[in-house]
Design an enzyme around this catalytic site. Structure first.
Site, PDB file in Angstrom:
ATOM      1  N   GLU A 209      66.117 -15.611 -29.068  1.00 53.98           N
ATOM      2  CA  GLU A 209      65.590 -16.850 -29.637  1.00 53.98           C
ATOM      3  C   GLU A 209      64.322 -16.631 -30.451  1.00 53.98           C
ATOM      4  OE1 GLU A 209      65.465 -19.654 -26.421  1.00 53.98           O
ATOM      5  OE2 GLU A 209      67.649 -19.803 -26.366  1.00 53.98           O
ATOM      6  N   LYS A 343      72.023 -30.542 -25.245  1.00 56.11           N
ATOM      7  CA  LYS A 343      72.729 -29.500 -25.985  1.00 56.11           C
ATOM      8  C   LYS A 343      74.128 -30.025 -26.308  1.00 56.11           C
ATOM      9  CE  LYS A 343      70.395 -25.532 -23.809  1.00 56.11           C
ATOM     10  NZ  LYS A 343      70.563 -24.419 -22.844  1.00 56.11           N
TER      11      LYS A 343
END
Length: 443
Positions: A209, A343
């Site tokens: 990330e 999400k």
């Protein structure tokens, strides 16, 4: 003009080099909406199912040609001639076609890609940005706010191969007055942290990330380094910058001993002991948000954590709730956590994602729109965060274009909205008023 004439699926590559699904929805008149589905590596057991080929002769078994085939055949045939403006109907057709509770037939990766591509096509028909279209189908037309980012600057856990147990160490630029300033602050701290790591002879390699992934003596050592980077950037801990963590505790929970094992601490913790460990961290560092502090099925442990910290800081359920209304409602009923990570690929369609956001807001739970560790150049979550006024966004670090693409989209949206670009900043964090008044002055 809103009639769907073609739906196309294809296999593309995500930020980790693995295949993922991209879909296109073609409308009468030449309009095309395109979107892709992200993929996680620390996956909650209750997430909607992502269909993979499991054919080891290609992409190490991670291919998605089955999901693509579902788009090009079953989904495409079922959506031809349908009205793209009717998002709820489009999504329901695919959900019914799949016929399973967790989308294991067609795959959440196939359904979501088409769902988002359809929304993009519909927004183009109306000649409006995606975030405005989302606000309209969310029944909140014209209501927007820019999200406060959770900026990941040190990676651990399954997002890299270092010795840190906690998966994400993040900063929140609570002193920022705009998303553009928040991004600037995050960038400066990120680069100063890199310089500090280099000076100390530590690795400046990055994880999935975009955060640095050094080997550290302990989890607490990450906070020490971040504090140093904040000060070098001439910002004030507590006033300008606060911390957030994603424990992803399910990943270091040991079923055999029913305990949490931290390799960096070389110690086992019961649920109660780990709650106390987290509580101590919040007393030593300005942590205003903890995500997945316990195993996804440790409801009793989460209840303890909420009793200790739930009226002080933001407690976020990711694997705990998996963007699923059933589990969110259960958590609300039991008074567990106070915030939810959103999400879209955990639930598998835009309509269902919006439903969960509405439920969370109705019951006072904060909503944080989130990326996955396996991302693409798709920036839909930036528009989703603004169009639903979700308040916070978690989209990685200040490196890797799959992460910065989302930040850049937010900059453009803020510029486009001009004086209507509302940025609440610090006020978006659950319980920040209580914590700020009593604790932040100590840092």
């Amino acid at each position: 003009m809103s009639k769907i004439i073609k739906v196309i699926g294809r296999e593309i590559i995500d930020s980790r080099g693995y295949p993922t699904v991209e879909a296109e929805v073609h409308l009468l008149g030449g309009i095309i909406g395109r979107a892709s589905s992200p993929s996680g590596i620390s996956i909650g057991s209750r997430e909607a199912h992502e269909v993979r080929d499991r054919d080891n002769s290609r992409f190490l078994g991670e291919g998605v040609t089955k999901a693509v085939k579902s788009i090009n055949n079953k989904i495409s045939k079922s959506l031809i001639s349908k009205n793209a403006q009717k998002q709820k109907d489009i999504d329901q057709i695919m959900i019914n076609l799949d016929g399973t509770k967790n989308k294991s037939n067609l795959g959440a990766n196939a359904i979501l890609a088409v769902s988002l591509a359809n929304a993009k096509a519909a927004s183009k028909i109306k000649n409006i940005p995606l975030y405005k279209h989302i606000s309209e189908i969310n029944n909140t037309p014209g209501i927007f706010s820019m999200p406060l980012p959770m900026i990941n600057i040190i990676n651990g856990g399954k997002h890299t191969n270092n010795n840190i147990d906690i998966q994400e160490f993040m900063i929140q630029p609570i002193g920022a007055k705009s998303i553009k300033q928040a991004i600037q602050m995050g960038s400066e701290i990120f680069h100063n942290l890199g310089k500090i790591l280099n000076e100390k002879g530590m690795s400046t390699s990055i994880g999935d990330e975009g955060g640095y992934s050094p080997n550290l003596k302990s989890n607490s050592n990450a906070f020490v380094l971040i504090k140093e980077a904040v000060k070098r950037s001439k910002y004030h801990i507590g006033r300008d910058i606060t911390f957030a963590i994603d424990c992803a505790a399910s990943e270091f929970f040991e079923e055999s001993t029913q305990s949490y094992y931290l390799k960096s601490e070389n110690n086992f913790f019961s649920s109660y002991e780990f709650v106390l460990f987290l509580k101590k961290l919040t007393e030593e560092y300005p942590i205003l948000s903890i995500e997945d502090g316990l195993h996804e099925n440790d409801w009793e442990g989460f209840s303890m954590l909420t009793n200790y910290l739930g009226n002080k800081i933001q407690l976020v359920g990711d694997d705990l709730f998996t963007t699923n209304p059933k589990f969110l409602k259960y958590g609300i009923k039991k008074g567990i956590a106070n915030s939810i990570l959103i999400k879209p690929n955990q639930i598998g369609s835009l309509t269902e994602t919006l439903e969960v956001i509405k439920i969370a807001k109705k019951y006072g739970y904060a909503t944080i729109i989130s990326h996955r560790s396996g991302e693409t150049e798709d920036v839909t979550i930036a528009d989703l965060s603004v169009g639903t006024s979700s308040g916070q966004i978690k989209t990685g670090s200040m490196s890797r274009s799959d992460r910065t693409a989302k930040y850049n989209r937010l900059i453009r949206i803020e510029e486009e909205l001009g004086s209507n670009a509302i940025f609440h900043g610090k006020m978006e964090i659950k319980n920040q008023f209580i914590y700020s008044n009593n604790n932040l002055k100590n840092f």
